[in-house]
Design a protein around this motif. Structure first.
Motif, PDB file in Angstrom:
ATOM      1  N   GLU A  33       0.794  -1.305   0.068  1.00 44.56           N
ATOM      2  CA  GLU A  33       0.059   0.005   0.020  1.00 44.56           C
ATOM      3  C   GLU A  33       0.668   1.093   0.094  1.00 44.56           C
ATOM      4  N   PHE A  34       1.853   1.219   0.892  1.00 43.73           N
ATOM      5  CA  PHE A  34       2.833   2.377   0.708  1.00 43.73           C
ATOM      6  C   PHE A  34       3.495   2.720  -0.787  1.00 43.73           C
ATOM      7  N   MET A  35       3.981   1.519  -1.070  1.00 40.95           N
ATOM      8  CA  MET A  35       4.723   1.610  -2.536  1.00 40.95           C
ATOM      9  C   MET A  35       3.720   1.989  -3.487  1.00 40.95           C
ATOM     10  N   ALA A  36       2.436   1.607  -3.441  1.00 44.47           N
ATOM     11  CA  ALA A  36       1.513   1.936  -4.391  1.00 44.47           C
ATOM     12  C   ALA A  36       0.877   3.504  -4.388  1.00 44.47           C
ATOM     13  N   SER A  37       0.977   3.890  -3.151  1.00 46.24           N
ATOM     14  CA  SER A  37       0.606   5.185  -2.728  1.00 46.24           C
ATOM     15  C   SER A  37       1.706   6.127  -3.470  1.00 46.24           C
ATOM     16  N   ASP A  38       3.010   5.988  -3.312  1.00 45.67           N
ATOM     17  CA  ASP A  38       3.923   6.531  -3.925  1.00 45.67           C
ATOM     18  C   ASP A  38       4.083   6.883  -5.477  1.00 45.67           C
ATOM     19  N   ILE A  39       3.668   5.323  -5.853  1.00 42.70           N
ATOM     20  CA  ILE A  39       3.699   5.270  -7.435  1.00 42.70           C
ATOM     21  C   ILE A  39       2.465   6.014  -8.081  1.00 42.70           C
ATOM     22  N   ARG A  40       1.138   5.893  -7.292  1.00 40.41           N
ATOM     23  CA  ARG A  40       0.180   6.594  -7.804  1.00 40.41           C
ATOM     24  C   ARG A  40       0.292   8.114  -8.307  1.00 40.41           C
ATOM     25  N   GLY A  41       1.119   8.668  -7.616  1.00 46.73           N
ATOM     26  CA  GLY A  41       1.519  10.243  -7.683  1.00 46.73           C
ATOM     27  C   GLY A  41       2.103  10.374  -9.082  1.00 46.73           C
ATOM     28  N   ASP A  42       3.011   9.290  -9.599  1.00 44.57           N
ATOM     29  CA  ASP A  42       3.554   9.216 -10.732  1.00 44.57           C
ATOM     30  C   ASP A  42       3.051   9.063 -12.069  1.00 44.57           C
ATOM     31  N   VAL A  43       1.894   8.557 -12.008  1.00 48.01           N
ATOM     32  CA  VAL A  43       0.867   8.004 -13.198  1.00 48.01           C
ATOM     33  C   VAL A  43      -0.334   8.849 -13.178  1.00 48.01           C
ATOM     34  N   ASP A  44      -1.084   8.475 -14.200  1.00 51.40           N
ATOM     35  CA  ASP A  44      -2.456   9.377 -14.525  1.00 51.40           C
ATOM     36  C   ASP A  44      -3.385   8.570 -13.743  1.00 51.40           C
ATOM     37  N   GLY A  45      -4.606   9.390 -13.764  1.00 52.05           N
ATOM     38  CA  GLY A  45      -5.570   8.771 -12.850  1.00 52.05           C
ATOM     39  C   GLY A  45      -6.178   7.480 -13.212  1.00 52.05           C
ATOM     40  N   TYR A  46      -6.146   7.256 -14.586  1.00 53.17           N
ATOM     41  CA  TYR A  46      -6.754   5.810 -14.872  1.00 53.17           C
ATOM     42  C   TYR A  46      -5.856   4.688 -14.384  1.00 53.17           C
ATOM     43  N   LEU A  47      -4.259   4.657 -14.697  1.00 50.73           N
ATOM     44  CA  LEU A  47      -3.512   3.708 -14.186  1.00 50.73           C
ATOM     45  C   LEU A  47      -3.397   3.890 -12.434  1.00 50.73           C
ATOM     46  N   SER A  48      -3.502   5.065 -12.045  1.00 56.94           N
ATOM     47  CA  SER A  48      -3.464   5.040 -10.571  1.00 56.94           C
ATOM     48  C   SER A  48      -4.878   4.147 -10.055  1.00 56.94           C
ATOM     49  N   GLY A  49      -5.990   4.187 -10.808  1.00 54.54           N
ATOM     50  CA  GLY A  49      -7.101   3.425 -10.100  1.00 54.54           C
ATOM     51  C   GLY A  49      -6.817   1.891 -10.481  1.00 54.54           C
ATOM     52  N   LYS A  50      -6.346   1.729 -11.559  1.00 52.57           N
ATOM     53  CA  LYS A  50      -6.018   0.195 -11.755  1.00 52.57           C
ATOM     54  C   LYS A  50      -5.085  -0.385 -10.745  1.00 52.57           C
ATOM     55  N   LEU A  51      -3.893   0.403 -10.484  1.00 53.12           N
ATOM     56  CA  LEU A  51      -3.250   0.055  -9.192  1.00 53.12           C
ATOM     57  C   LEU A  51      -3.825  -0.082  -8.072  1.00 53.12           C
ATOM     58  N   ARG A  52      -4.910   0.968  -7.733  1.00 52.16           N
ATOM     59  CA  ARG A  52      -5.440   0.949  -6.585  1.00 52.16           C
ATOM     60  C   ARG A  52      -6.571  -0.542  -6.460  1.00 52.16           C
ATOM     61  N   GLU A  53      -7.049  -1.030  -7.631  1.00 47.24           N
ATOM     62  CA  GLU A  53      -7.628  -2.147  -7.715  1.00 47.24           C
ATOM     63  C   GLU A  53      -6.771  -3.519  -7.401  1.00 47.24           C
TER      64      GLU A  53
END
Length: 89
Positions: A33-53
């Motif tokens: 979850e920590f790593m994903a939250s860091d990465i989500r800031g570097d990608v667009d909203g759609y990919l951020s949503g896919k990573l959250r899923e």
């Protein structure tokens, strides 16, 4: 995004998915979850949503979960979209 970061993220996902119990998965899940939250800031909203899923489905599949195969399938679908999107940028 660095290939090494993607590999490390995938390794964490796999470790969460195949943890023998949800308790064993907890420290791995927190790290994921920590790593994903860091990465989500570097990608667009759609990919951020896919990573959250990916993270949410991995959490569901951890340990001795009901419908484990279903959750793993969902992780794989979302991961495919996320990984291809990240490598395409």
């Amino acid at each position: 995004m660095e290939e090494q970061k993607i590999r490390e993220l995938r390794e964490l996902v796999d470790n969460v998915l195949y943890s023998p119990t949800k308790k064993d998965a907890q420290p791995l899940l927190r790290r994921l979850e920590f790593m994903a939250s860091d990465i989500r800031g570097d990608v667009d909203g759609y990919l951020s949503g896919k990573l959250r899923e990916v993270v949410n489905y991995a959490k569901e599949a951890a340990g001795q979960s009901r419908n484990k195969d279903h959750w793993i399938s969902q992780v794989e679908k979302c991961w495919h979209v996320f990984e291809n999107g990240v490598k395409g940028t």
